[in-house]
Enzyme design. Structure first.
Site, short mmCIF file in Angstrom:
data_model
loop_
_atom_site.label_atom_id
_atom_site.label_comp_id
_atom_site.label_asym_id
_atom_site.label_seq_id
_atom_site.Cartn_x
_atom_site.Cartn_y
_atom_site.Cartn_z
N LYS A 53 0.86 -1.19 0.00
CA LYS A 53 0.00 0.00 0.00
C LYS A 53 0.90 1.24 0.00
CE LYS A 53 -4.37 0.84 2.40
NZ LYS A 53 -5.04 0.65 3.69
O1 G3P Z 1 -8.08 1.30 5.15
C1 G3P Z 1 -8.21 2.67 5.31
C2 G3P Z 1 -9.61 3.22 5.51
O2 G3P Z 1 -10.57 2.24 5.40
C3 G3P Z 1 -9.69 4.09 6.71
O3 G3P Z 1 -11.00 4.32 7.16
O4 G3P Z 1 -12.57 5.04 8.91
O5 G3P Z 1 -10.13 5.63 9.12
O6 G3P Z 1 -11.57 6.73 7.42
P1 G3P Z 1 -11.33 5.49 8.19
#
Ligand code: G3P
Length: 218
Positions: free
Chosen positions: A83
């Site tokens: 990533k």
């Molecule tokens: O994998 C990264 C992403 O899904 C992060 O989500 O909830 O931290 O915006 P969030």
């Protein structure tokens, strides 16, 4: 649509994997921090549980360091996806790693033009963050629609899969599936919420009560 689980918590991954619902896993530095565990150890452990793609994120902002980290992480198991952030250095690292047949997930995507350039730079997956767009009053779902339209205009040349990230509700999972997203990476809690419906519980209670009233045993 494939279901990736968005966590670095081994217990959650094991439980969902035993259910047979996990097509892959995504992690990021914040999820590693939350797990309280050593980064590479966690990735190794996830790879022992899940055979599908496992995203492990680089931790440098420099292209050469990203490439070195990506090469090292990719040696952990053959299903590791590297990533990288959607920056100039991240895209150069993406191009370089993908030329070496290493799968790359380009993360922190917030616009369709970013998604277009990531695809041209060899991204295996693009990760648009819909919840974080919603947080600033931009419609995250619109971005998914735009990216799917762009990629489907060039099916022979743009092969990147749309991996919807930053999902905050079961409804969003169903909405991106309606749009034809390739993958949703979903927090474990939301996968569990997807199963629940109050009318299912009410209906089941009444079936159980009526079954008792029949006086029969199975
Ligand atoms: O994998 C990264 C992403 O899904 C992060 O989500 O909830 O931290 O915006 P969030």
């Amino acid at each position: 649509m494939k279901f990736f689980v968005d966590t670095a918590n081994i217990d959650e991954i094991s439980e969902l994997s035993e259910m047979g619902i996990v097509d892959g896993v995504t992690t990021n530095p914040s999820l590693i921090y939350k797990s309280g565990r050593d980064f590479k150890e966690v990735i190794k452990e996830i790879a022992r549980i899940v055979s599908g793609p496992i995203s492990a994120e680089v931790t440098s902002l420099d292209k050469n360091e990203m490439i070195d980290q990506g090469l090292e992480l990719s040696k952990i198991a053959n299903n590791i996806v590297i990533k990288v952030p959607l920056t100039e250095h991240g895209l150069i690292a993406c191009k370089n790693l993908s030329k070496k047949s290493i799968k790359v997930n380009v993360t922190l995507c917030f616009s369709s033009s970013q998604a277009l350039i990531a695809s041209k730079m060899g991204a295996t997956y693009i990760s648009p963050f819909i919840g974080r767009l919603d947080d600033i009053s931009n419609e995250g779902l619109n971005l998914i629609e735009e990216i799917i339209t762009i990629y489907s205009n060039y099916p022979d040349r743009l092969s990147t899969e749309v991996l919807v990230a930053s999902i905050r509700s079961p409804l969003q999972v169903a909405q991106v599936a309606q749009m034809g997203a390739d993958v949703a990476t979903i927090p474990p809690k939301i996968i569990k919420q997807m199963i629940k419906h109050p009318l299912t519980d009410i209906g089941l209670n009444s079936f159980m009560e009526d079954w008792k009233k029949t006086g029969q045993t199975f």
